[in-house]
Scaffold this motif. Structure first.
Motif, PDB file in Angstrom:
ATOM      1  N   SER A  98     -79.573  81.872 -17.884  1.00 52.51           N
ATOM      2  CA  SER A  98     -79.701  80.501 -18.353  1.00 52.51           C
ATOM      3  C   SER A  98     -79.654  80.527 -19.882  1.00 52.51           C
ATOM      4  CB  SER A  98     -81.027  79.908 -17.868  1.00 52.51           C
ATOM      5  OG  SER A  98     -81.101  78.533 -18.139  1.00 52.51           O
ATOM      6  N   SER A 100     -81.669  79.506 -22.028  1.00 52.72           N
ATOM      7  CA  SER A 100     -82.952  79.830 -22.644  1.00 52.72           C
ATOM      8  C   SER A 100     -83.965  80.242 -21.581  1.00 52.72           C
ATOM      9  CB  SER A 100     -83.496  78.633 -23.424  1.00 52.72           C
ATOM     10  OG  SER A 100     -83.902  77.604 -22.527  1.00 52.72           O
ATOM     11  N   GLU A 102     -86.844  79.006 -21.274  1.00 53.34           N
ATOM     12  CA  GLU A 102     -87.547  77.803 -20.831  1.00 53.34           C
ATOM     13  C   GLU A 102     -86.833  77.083 -19.700  1.00 53.34           C
ATOM     14  OE1 GLU A 102     -86.923  78.657 -23.939  1.00 53.34           O
ATOM     15  OE2 GLU A 102     -88.940  79.077 -24.693  1.00 53.34           O
ATOM     16  N   THR A 103     -85.534  77.282 -19.581  1.00 48.82           N
ATOM     17  CA  THR A 103     -84.758  76.610 -18.529  1.00 48.82           C
ATOM     18  C   THR A 103     -84.422  77.549 -17.372  1.00 48.82           C
ATOM     19  OG1 THR A 103     -82.680  77.090 -19.678  1.00 48.82           O
ATOM     20  CG2 THR A 103     -83.751  74.979 -20.165  1.00 48.82           C
ATOM     21  N   ASN A 105     -85.885  78.320 -14.601  1.00 48.46           N
ATOM     22  CA  ASN A 105     -86.073  77.808 -13.240  1.00 48.46           C
ATOM     23  C   ASN A 105     -84.915  76.932 -12.794  1.00 48.46           C
ATOM     24  OD1 ASN A 105     -88.491  79.052 -12.485  1.00 48.46           O
ATOM     25  ND2 ASN A 105     -89.692  77.543 -13.602  1.00 48.46           N
ATOM     26  N   GLU A 106     -84.148  76.426 -13.753  1.00 46.16           N
ATOM     27  CA  GLU A 106     -82.973  75.617 -13.419  1.00 46.16           C
ATOM     28  C   GLU A 106     -81.690  76.383 -13.741  1.00 46.16           C
ATOM     29  OE1 GLU A 106     -86.462  73.672 -13.814  1.00 46.16           O
ATOM     30  OE2 GLU A 106     -85.410  74.144 -15.682  1.00 46.16           O
ATOM     31  N   ARG A 108     -78.249  78.202 -13.880  1.00 42.40           N
ATOM     32  CA  ARG A 108     -76.981  77.848 -13.244  1.00 42.40           C
ATOM     33  C   ARG A 108     -76.341  79.066 -12.584  1.00 42.40           C
ATOM     34  NH1 ARG A 108     -71.776  75.201 -16.446  1.00 42.40           N
ATOM     35  NH2 ARG A 108     -70.345  75.198 -14.672  1.00 42.40           N
TER      36      ARG A 108
END
Length: 120
Positions: A98, A100, A102-103, A105-106, A108
């Motif tokens: 990802s 970062s 911080e992202t 969990n989402e 791609r």
């Protein structure tokens, strides 16, 4: 980014394994990378993540002090060194990328998973 996780296997409790996540495609060093795991019948859980340059890491409490995440951008590979393994570490382990930490969990981009089985 295409991710390929490997290094799983069967190990006795207290033993060690090192997982690898090899990347290809886009510039690997532009991405933070994370490891997740999913045990049978359970949701996928976060394990660890590392920043794009490798200077920052973050771990789930359940693995802190036992697992170490690292990366070698020259080899487009992220590692997860797992020591003092417990039966509750048994799961399929996935790597993800990802922009970062911080992202994560989402994320791609995901690898296909590698099975880790810890026998007690």
């Amino acid at each position: 980014v295409q991710l390929q996780a490997s290094g799983g296997g069967l190990v006795q409790a207290g033993g060690s394994l090192r997982l690898s996540c090899a990347a290809s495609g886009r510039t690997f060093s532009d991405y933070a990378v994370g490891w997740f795991r999913q045990a049978p019948g359970k949701e996928r859980d976060f394990v660890a993540t590392i920043s794009w340059g490798g200077s920052a890491t973050y771990y789930a409490d359940s693995v802190k002090g036992r697992f170490t995440i690292s990366r070698d951008n020259a080899k487009n590979t992220v590692y997860l060194q797992m020591n003092s393994l417990k039966s509750e570490d048994t799961a399929v382990y996935y790597c993800a990328a990802s922009p970062s930490m911080e992202t994560m969990n989402e994320a791609r981009y995901w690898g296909q998973g590698t099975q880790v089985t810890v026998s007690s």
